[in-house]
Design a protein around this motif. Structure first.
Motif, short mmCIF file in Angstrom:
data_model
loop_
_atom_site.label_atom_id
_atom_site.label_comp_id
_atom_site.label_asym_id
_atom_site.label_seq_id
_atom_site.Cartn_x
_atom_site.Cartn_y
_atom_site.Cartn_z
N GLN A 1 9.91 7.26 -6.79
CA GLN A 1 11.16 6.79 -6.55
C GLN A 1 12.03 5.85 -6.24
O GLN A 1 11.52 6.13 -4.89
CB GLN A 1 11.89 8.21 -7.29
CG GLN A 1 12.49 7.92 -7.96
CD GLN A 1 14.31 8.70 -8.13
OE1 GLN A 1 13.56 9.97 -7.05
NE2 GLN A 1 15.23 9.19 -8.82
N VAL A 2 11.95 4.77 -6.91
CA VAL A 2 12.45 4.00 -5.68
C VAL A 2 14.29 3.77 -5.90
O VAL A 2 14.59 4.22 -7.60
CB VAL A 2 12.82 2.42 -6.15
CG1 VAL A 2 13.07 1.76 -5.00
CG2 VAL A 2 11.05 2.29 -6.05
N ARG A 3 15.60 3.99 -5.65
CA ARG A 3 17.11 4.67 -5.94
C ARG A 3 17.19 3.62 -4.97
O ARG A 3 17.79 4.22 -3.96
CB ARG A 3 16.71 6.32 -5.58
CG ARG A 3 18.71 6.50 -5.97
CD ARG A 3 18.86 8.63 -6.28
NE ARG A 3 18.53 8.36 -4.75
CZ ARG A 3 19.95 8.48 -3.79
NH1 ARG A 3 20.94 8.08 -4.58
NH2 ARG A 3 19.80 9.12 -2.62
N ASP B 1 0.83 -1.04 0.48
CA ASP B 1 -0.29 -0.22 0.35
C ASP B 1 1.08 1.51 0.60
O ASP B 1 0.61 2.21 -0.44
CB ASP B 1 -1.42 -0.54 1.30
CG ASP B 1 -1.62 1.11 1.49
OD1 ASP B 1 -2.60 1.11 -0.34
OD2 ASP B 1 -2.15 1.90 2.01
N LEU B 2 2.32 1.04 0.91
CA LEU B 2 3.14 2.61 1.09
C LEU B 2 3.80 2.82 -0.15
O LEU B 2 3.84 3.43 -0.70
CB LEU B 2 3.56 2.07 1.96
CG LEU B 2 4.91 2.81 1.92
CD1 LEU B 2 4.29 4.70 3.36
CD2 LEU B 2 6.31 2.71 3.37
N PHE B 3 3.74 1.52 -0.93
CA PHE B 3 4.60 1.64 -2.88
C PHE B 3 3.64 1.79 -3.55
O PHE B 3 3.62 2.97 -4.28
CB PHE B 3 5.47 0.02 -2.87
CG PHE B 3 6.39 -0.69 -2.24
CD1 PHE B 3 7.22 0.27 -0.83
CD2 PHE B 3 6.73 -1.62 -1.90
CE1 PHE B 3 8.10 -0.30 -0.09
CE2 PHE B 3 7.75 -2.10 -1.11
CZ PHE B 3 8.33 -1.64 -0.07
N VAL C 1 5.51 0.94 -8.00
CA VAL C 1 4.61 2.20 -7.94
C VAL C 1 3.75 2.96 -8.26
O VAL C 1 3.30 2.58 -10.23
CB VAL C 1 6.98 3.04 -8.26
CG1 VAL C 1 6.10 4.68 -8.56
CG2 VAL C 1 8.02 2.77 -8.02
N GLY C 2 3.56 3.91 -8.35
CA GLY C 2 2.15 4.33 -8.45
C GLY C 2 2.13 5.53 -9.51
O GLY C 2 3.39 5.62 -9.80
N PRO C 3 0.80 6.12 -9.92
CA PRO C 3 0.34 7.14 -10.98
C PRO C 3 1.55 8.01 -11.11
O PRO C 3 2.37 8.50 -12.42
CB PRO C 3 -0.31 7.60 -11.25
CG PRO C 3 -1.24 5.92 -10.79
CD PRO C 3 -0.48 5.78 -9.89
N ALA C 4 1.96 8.34 -9.70
CA ALA C 4 3.05 9.32 -9.58
C ALA C 4 5.20 9.23 -9.68
O ALA C 4 5.15 9.99 -9.55
CB ALA C 4 2.54 9.47 -7.94
#
Length: 117
Positions: free
Chosen positions: A39-41, A31-33, A112-115
């Protein structure tokens, strides 16, 4: 191991969260993701940053989840950064659990959502 269609095989044996609760915790991370990660870095094999969207409520959610996760998976270290209108959650671990961090990063990237698109 699969529980209700959720693959938990990447969960390390050192995790002390009861098996029946693992799908619930995974759902919280999912849910958080999906809702708040933009962004995931990957910094390196033992450290990643999740850029989050949202304000104080999201920060509180991320902090609460991180605190509960360190109770069962003490090999994780979480760092919440808030500043200049940005919110980020750092996650790190030792080399022995780099594969678990990689699985967490892969899951976050996939959700990762639409954002974050």
């Amino acid at each position: 191991m699969q529980t209700r269609g959720i693959d938990l095989s990447w969960a390390p044996s050192t995790c002390t969260l009861p098996t029946t609760e693992q799908p619930l915790r995974l759902a919280e991370f999912d849910d958080l993701f999906a809702r708040h990660v933009r962004q995931v870095r990957r910094v390196d094999a033992t450290h990643l940053w999740l850029a989050l969207t949202g304000g104080p409520e999201v920060a509180a959610t991320a902090a609460g989840l991180a605190a509960r996760e360190t109770e069962c998976c003490r090999f994780f270290t979480f760092e919440l950064q808030i500043g200049d209108g940005a919110l980020a959650l750092g996650v790190s671990t030792g080399p022995a659990h780099a594969d678990v961090l990689a699985a967490l990063a892969d899951r976050a990237t996939a959700l990762v959502g639409p954002a974050g698109s």
